[in-house]
Write a protein that holds these residues in place. Structure first.
Motif, PDB file in Angstrom:
ATOM      1  N   UNK A 227      -3.874   1.355 -45.477  1.00  0.00           N
ATOM      2  CA  UNK A 227      -3.427   1.348 -46.869  1.00  0.00           C
ATOM      3  C   UNK A 227      -3.806   0.033 -47.535  1.00  0.00           C
ATOM      4  N   UNK A 228      -3.673   0.039 -48.862  1.00  0.00           N
ATOM      5  CA  UNK A 228      -3.812  -1.171 -49.680  1.00  0.00           C
ATOM      6  C   UNK A 228      -2.435  -1.535 -50.207  1.00  0.00           C
ATOM      7  N   UNK A 229      -2.082  -2.819 -50.106  1.00  0.00           N
ATOM      8  CA  UNK A 229      -0.821  -3.306 -50.672  1.00  0.00           C
ATOM      9  C   UNK A 229      -0.997  -3.503 -52.179  1.00  0.00           C
ATOM     10  N   UNK A 230      -0.377  -2.614 -52.964  1.00  0.00           N
ATOM     11  CA  UNK A 230      -0.505  -2.668 -54.420  1.00  0.00           C
ATOM     12  C   UNK A 230       0.582  -3.481 -55.094  1.00  0.00           C
ATOM     13  N   UNK A 231       1.479  -4.056 -54.313  1.00  0.00           N
ATOM     14  CA  UNK A 231       2.595  -4.785 -54.903  1.00  0.00           C
ATOM     15  C   UNK A 231       3.865  -3.964 -54.806  1.00  0.00           C
ATOM     16  N   UNK A 232       4.664  -4.045 -55.847  1.00  0.00           N
ATOM     17  CA  UNK A 232       5.953  -3.375 -55.849  1.00  0.00           C
ATOM     18  C   UNK A 232       6.988  -4.290 -56.457  1.00  0.00           C
ATOM     19  N   UNK A 233       8.224  -4.106 -56.045  1.00  0.00           N
ATOM     20  CA  UNK A 233       9.321  -4.896 -56.605  1.00  0.00           C
ATOM     21  C   UNK A 233      10.112  -5.501 -55.451  1.00  0.00           C
ATOM     22  N   UNK A 234      10.188  -6.830 -55.430  1.00  0.00           N
ATOM     23  CA  UNK A 234      10.851  -7.546 -54.335  1.00  0.00           C
ATOM     24  C   UNK A 234      12.368  -7.312 -54.328  1.00  0.00           C
ATOM     25  N   UNK A 235      12.998  -7.828 -53.293  1.00  0.00           N
ATOM     26  CA  UNK A 235      14.409  -7.579 -53.025  1.00  0.00           C
ATOM     27  C   UNK A 235      15.293  -7.928 -54.222  1.00  0.00           C
ATOM     28  N   UNK A 236      16.258  -7.044 -54.455  1.00  0.00           N
ATOM     29  CA  UNK A 236      17.180  -7.202 -55.575  1.00  0.00           C
ATOM     30  C   UNK A 236      18.602  -6.964 -55.074  1.00  0.00           C
ATOM     31  N   UNK A 237      19.514  -7.772 -55.576  1.00  0.00           N
ATOM     32  CA  UNK A 237      20.912  -7.718 -55.171  1.00  0.00           C
ATOM     33  C   UNK A 237      21.554  -6.404 -55.620  1.00  0.00           C
ATOM     34  N   UNK A 238      22.475  -5.841 -54.835  1.00  0.00           N
ATOM     35  CA  UNK A 238      23.150  -4.601 -55.245  1.00  0.00           C
ATOM     36  C   UNK A 238      23.749  -4.697 -56.649  1.00  0.00           C
ATOM     37  N   UNK A 239      23.588  -3.600 -57.399  1.00  0.00           N
ATOM     38  CA  UNK A 239      24.124  -3.541 -58.751  1.00  0.00           C
ATOM     39  C   UNK A 239      23.196  -4.058 -59.828  1.00  0.00           C
ATOM     40  N   UNK A 240      22.070  -4.659 -59.428  1.00  0.00           N
ATOM     41  CA  UNK A 240      21.138  -5.215 -60.404  1.00  0.00           C
ATOM     42  C   UNK A 240      20.014  -4.223 -60.696  1.00  0.00           C
ATOM     43  N   UNK A 241      19.315  -4.460 -61.809  1.00  0.00           N
ATOM     44  CA  UNK A 241      18.182  -3.609 -62.179  1.00  0.00           C
ATOM     45  C   UNK A 241      17.150  -4.436 -62.930  1.00  0.00           C
ATOM     46  N   UNK A 242      15.890  -4.007 -62.843  1.00  0.00           N
ATOM     47  CA  UNK A 242      14.779  -4.625 -63.571  1.00  0.00           C
ATOM     48  C   UNK A 242      13.665  -3.587 -63.676  1.00  0.00           C
ATOM     49  N   UNK A 243      12.448  -4.044 -63.986  1.00  0.00           N
ATOM     50  CA  UNK A 243      11.360  -3.105 -64.265  1.00  0.00           C
ATOM     51  C   UNK A 243      10.109  -3.463 -63.476  1.00  0.00           C
ATOM     52  N   UNK A 244       9.448  -2.423 -62.995  1.00  0.00           N
ATOM     53  CA  UNK A 244       8.216  -2.544 -62.218  1.00  0.00           C
ATOM     54  C   UNK A 244       7.066  -1.923 -63.003  1.00  0.00           C
ATOM     55  N   UNK A 245       5.962  -2.680 -63.166  1.00  0.00           N
ATOM     56  CA  UNK A 245       4.772  -2.170 -63.839  1.00  0.00           C
ATOM     57  C   UNK A 245       3.724  -1.760 -62.808  1.00  0.00           C
ATOM     58  N   UNK A 246       3.161  -0.571 -62.984  1.00  0.00           N
ATOM     59  CA  UNK A 246       2.134  -0.063 -62.077  1.00  0.00           C
ATOM     60  C   UNK A 246       1.005   0.569 -62.883  1.00  0.00           C
ATOM     61  N   UNK A 247      -0.177   0.613 -62.278  1.00  0.00           N
ATOM     62  CA  UNK A 247      -1.308   1.353 -62.832  1.00  0.00           C
ATOM     63  C   UNK A 247      -1.889   2.155 -61.671  1.00  0.00           C
ATOM     64  N   UNK A 248      -1.501   3.416 -61.570  1.00  0.00           N
ATOM     65  CA  UNK A 248      -1.781   4.228 -60.395  1.00  0.00           C
ATOM     66  C   UNK A 248      -2.994   5.121 -60.605  1.00  0.00           C
ATOM     67  N   UNK A 249      -3.826   5.181 -59.586  1.00  0.00           N
ATOM     68  CA  UNK A 249      -4.936   6.121 -59.555  1.00  0.00           C
ATOM     69  C   UNK A 249      -4.496   7.384 -58.818  1.00  0.00           C
ATOM     70  N   UNK A 250      -5.173   8.500 -59.056  1.00  0.00           N
ATOM     71  CA  UNK A 250      -4.849   9.703 -58.283  1.00  0.00           C
ATOM     72  C   UNK A 250      -5.029   9.449 -56.782  1.00  0.00           C
ATOM     73  N   UNK A 251      -4.147  10.013 -55.993  1.00  0.00           N
ATOM     74  CA  UNK A 251      -4.236   9.825 -54.549  1.00  0.00           C
ATOM     75  C   UNK A 251      -2.886   9.900 -53.876  1.00  0.00           C
TER      76      UNK A 251
END
Length: 280
Positions: A227-251
């Motif tokens: 696989x290729x590591x495309x990133x993601x969203x690192x560890x977040x404390x319970x109860x918290x929220x934020x936003x992840x940006x992605x640009x995905x190709x078919x697959x």
């Protein structure tokens, strides 16, 4: 007299026109989000010393030859970076529990860039790496940590609202992904609904590979990753929220969580927090 009437009417029209223009021009346009750029290499981060609090695009550019991530953590009031590093040497579990995990761009292969959006609060923060090398030495032990300050904003800026294409729920120990994930740029809101710290890493599978290949590699990482590591969203404390940006190709893709369990120390993917999905 008739000319005076006409002149008064003309002045009234002009006044109304100017008044309408003033009203139409009064709303201030939304400002783009400020950016915190983090550049990673072996084994260091290049990051500004300070940034103002509020909604912020946090971007990671991997300029190294290895995969890197950027975990952001906020220190408790009164704790210095030096004190946290000392605690990490003396009592790692206590150091891990001492900070608030606010996310960050996930594990990213060399040459790639990835963005997340965080609502940063004032305080002393760390960008820290919890990646291990092939010999089991953490990058943190090689000096891959950098403090920075989040300060109160100097002015009240009106920023653009965050519009998401779907929500990712982090559970103990599974994911709920958005339905019908399509190709192209998108924003996922990431919410930790669990009792433990969690993250979501995004892996783009090589042709012909599947979830079983990923599990086999994670358990015994020999040879080339499937696989290729495309990133993601690192560890977040319970109860918290934020936003992840992605640009995905078919697959074919896999999402997973590498955070160790609070009780067993086993990575969460070994406890079932790994899942495949298809982008069409």
């Amino acid at each position: 007299m008739r000319n005076q009437v006409h002149l008064l009417a003309l002045l009234l029209v002009v006044a109304l026109f100017l008044s309408g223009c003033a009203v139409a021009a009064s709303p201030a346009p939304d400002q783009p989000l400020p950016e915190l750029l983090i550049q990673a290499s072996e084994y260091a981060y290049d990051v500004p010393d300070r940034i103002e609090a509020g909604l912020t695009t946090v971007a990671l550019e991997n300029e190294g030859e290895l995969a890197h991530h950027a975990q952001l953590a906020r220190l408790p009031e009164g704790m210095t970076p030096e004190a946290w590093l000392g605690l990490m040497q003396e009592n790692p579990p206590a150091a891990i529990q001492a900070v608030t995990y606010v996310g960050g761009p996930g594990l990213l292969d060399p040459g790639l860039r990835q963005e997340v959006v965080l609502d940063l609060l004032p305080g002393t923060h760390l960008v820290v790496s919890f990646v291990f090398d092939a010999e089991g030495v953490p990058y943190l032990a090689k000096g891959m940590v950098k403090p920075f300050e989040v300060v109160a904003p100097s002015t009240a800026a009106k920023v653009q609202p965050i519009e998401s294409n779907g929500t990712v729920e982090l559970l103990d120990f599974s994911f709920i992904l958005p339905a019908g994930i399509g190709a192209g740029p998108q924003v996922w809101e990431v919410v930790n609904e669990a009792q433990e710290i969690h993250e979501i890493m995004v892996l783009k599978l090589a042709d012909g590979k599947n979830l079983h290949d990923v599990m086999a590699f994670l358990q015994t990482p020999n040879g080339e990753a499937p696989y290729v590591n495309l990133g993601g969203f690192q560890a977040i404390t319970p109860g918290e929220s934020s936003w992840l940006k992605l640009d995905l190709e078919p697959g074919e893709y896999v999402v997973t969580c590498y955070v160790p369990g609070a009780e067993t120390g086993d990575p969460h993917f070994a406890m079932g927090m790994i899942q495949s999905f298809t982008v069409k």
